[in-house]
Design a protein around this motif. Structure first.
Motif, short mmCIF file in Angstrom:
data_model
loop_
_atom_site.label_atom_id
_atom_site.label_comp_id
_atom_site.label_asym_id
_atom_site.label_seq_id
_atom_site.Cartn_x
_atom_site.Cartn_y
_atom_site.Cartn_z
N GLU A 161 33.58 47.93 35.32
CA GLU A 161 34.33 47.08 36.10
C GLU A 161 35.59 46.82 35.15
OE1 GLU A 161 31.82 43.55 35.51
OE2 GLU A 161 30.59 44.07 37.21
N PHE A 162 35.64 47.22 33.90
CA PHE A 162 36.97 47.23 33.08
C PHE A 162 37.94 48.25 33.69
CE2 PHE A 162 34.52 44.63 30.03
CZ PHE A 162 35.47 43.87 29.55
N LEU A 163 37.43 49.54 33.99
CA LEU A 163 38.14 50.47 34.40
C LEU A 163 38.88 50.06 36.00
CD1 LEU A 163 36.15 53.66 33.56
CD2 LEU A 163 37.99 52.83 32.35
N GLN A 164 38.48 49.08 36.31
CA GLN A 164 39.22 48.76 37.50
C GLN A 164 40.69 48.41 37.43
OE1 GLN A 164 36.80 46.28 39.81
NE2 GLN A 164 35.09 47.43 39.98
N TYR A 165 40.65 47.82 36.29
CA TYR A 165 42.06 47.17 35.83
C TYR A 165 42.67 48.19 34.82
CZ TYR A 165 39.48 43.23 37.61
OH TYR A 165 38.97 42.51 38.54
N GLY A 286 38.56 49.37 22.92
CA GLY A 286 39.17 48.64 24.81
C GLY A 286 39.71 47.32 24.46
N VAL A 287 40.85 47.26 25.10
CA VAL A 287 41.70 45.94 25.10
C VAL A 287 41.80 45.51 26.47
CG1 VAL A 287 43.83 44.74 24.30
CG2 VAL A 287 43.12 46.82 22.99
N TYR A 288 41.38 44.18 26.81
CA TYR A 288 41.42 43.67 28.11
C TYR A 288 42.39 42.46 27.84
CZ TYR A 288 40.21 40.75 32.10
OH TYR A 288 40.14 40.11 33.33
N PHE A 298 38.95 42.23 22.76
CA PHE A 298 39.05 43.55 22.10
C PHE A 298 37.52 43.85 22.13
CE2 PHE A 298 42.90 41.53 20.11
CZ PHE A 298 43.58 42.76 20.22
N TYR A 299 37.27 45.14 22.47
CA TYR A 299 36.13 45.70 22.72
C TYR A 299 35.76 46.93 21.69
CZ TYR A 299 34.90 42.60 26.40
OH TYR A 299 34.70 41.50 27.11
#
Length: 339
Positions: A161-165, A286-288, A298-299
């Motif tokens: 789902e994150f990779l969609q962005y 990972g940064v969203y 931050f992940y």
């Protein structure tokens, strides 16, 4: 309930106003195109009339010339049969002299194009307009889907789902401190002991070993960073953070937010706030960002994604990803290519 009712009312009013305004704008565009269509048609007809009239005038001149040639031909034929040599010598010079018509089309033969070039020009204009409308339509569609509402969009849960962005980010060489070298298409930064000679630039960090991205991010974005070394800081910052003589390390002012890795620990920094964070240490983070909702997360990324720290605030400018290196001993940070 009252707030939500007011929100629904505001959404409906805003949507109705947007529909009304869009219809008005599209009507104006249609009228403009119809006006241009009428102008082109009028120009073509006017040119058609002028050229046809010129051709008819020339045709009339040619008819007159042909009639004159036929008359002279008949007189010359008659004169050729006379036995009076004095009469022949007296009349031949006037009959043999031919008039010259400078407008004769036979004197300048060239290909005729008529109005085919107009059609070609109109086709080119149509293709350009279609390209512009396609590009602008994409922007309009994105604007519609990102309309602000009271309730924020839910944050993604899984990496898929994150990779969609996912967004592509590159580092700006004009901001890189002299102790940093960029590679991998300006996606990777490596710290070094020796300071490189760099051209003067107002955007360059001259005191702190840090660098910012070219891109300023808004909307919803996700990126991942692969790091190695003893002390690395991953940050986002406004483009107007302090530089040169009064510059600060990312996270030490109100214009930047940063997650630092040092001595096998995570430390979050923003202004005077410093938080020690417990979580699984990973070489990939990972940064969203949800700019509109004011969310920055931050992940720790490995086989699973673990939330390390989330910020809820209000962002007033586009955010630029950036990095700072505590030590100049070959530490590296790389913006990952996400599929």
């Amino acid at each position: 309930m009252k707030v939500l009712q007011q929100e629904v009312k505001a959404i409906n009013l805003s949507a109705d106003k947007a529909v009304e305004d869009s219809e008005k704008i599209f009507t104006e565009l249609v009228r403009l195109i119809e006006k241009r269509s009428s102008d082109v048609k009028e120009q073509i007809r006017s040119r058609q009339k002028a050229e046809a009239s010129r051709a008819e005038e020339l045709q009339e001149k040619l008819k007159q010339e042909i009639a004159e040639l036929r008359r002279k031909d008949a007189e010359l034929e008659q004169l050729s049969h006379t036995e009076d040599h004095t009469h022949f010598l007296h009349n031949y010079p006037s009959l043999s002299r031919l008039s010259e018509y400078t407008d004769s089309p036979g004197t300048n033969i060239r290909p005729l194009r008529y109005f085919e070039d107009v059609t070609a020009a109109m086709s080119e204009a149509r293709d350009k307009l279609q390209g512009i409308l396609t590009e602008e339509w994409t922007k309009i569609s994105l604007t519609v889907t990102e309309v602000d509402v009271l309730l924020p969009q839910p944050e993604p849960k899984t990496r898929a789902e994150f990779l969609q962005y996912a967004c592509q980010i590159t580092l700006d060489p004009n901001t890189a401190n002299g102790h940093l070298s960029l590679s991998e298409g300006n996606r990777k930064a490596t710290s070094g002991r020796l300071e490189q000679l760099c051209a003067r630039h107002p955007a360059r960090f001259t005191k702190s070993t840090q660098v910012l991205s070219r891109e300023g991010l808004t909307g919803r974005c996700y990126w991942e960073v692969e790091w190695s070394g003893k002390g690395v800081l991953i940050a986002v910052a406004y483009n107007n953070v302090n530089r040169q003589w009064n510059e600060r390390v990312f996270g030490s002012d109100e214009k930047s937010w940063a997650l630092e890795f040092v001595d096998n620990n995570y430390i979050f920094r923003h202004g005077i706030t410093t938080n020690l964070i417990r979580g699984p240490l990973s070489s990939r983070v990972g940064v969203y960002l949800d700019h509109r909702a004011g969310i920055l997360s931050f992940y720790s990324v490995s086989e699973t994604m673990t939330l390390l720290h989330r910020v809820q605030t209000t962002f007033t400018q586009p955010l630029h990803p950036g990095f700072w290196f505590r030590y100049c001993y070959g530490d590296t940070v790389e913006l990952c290519k996400l599929k």
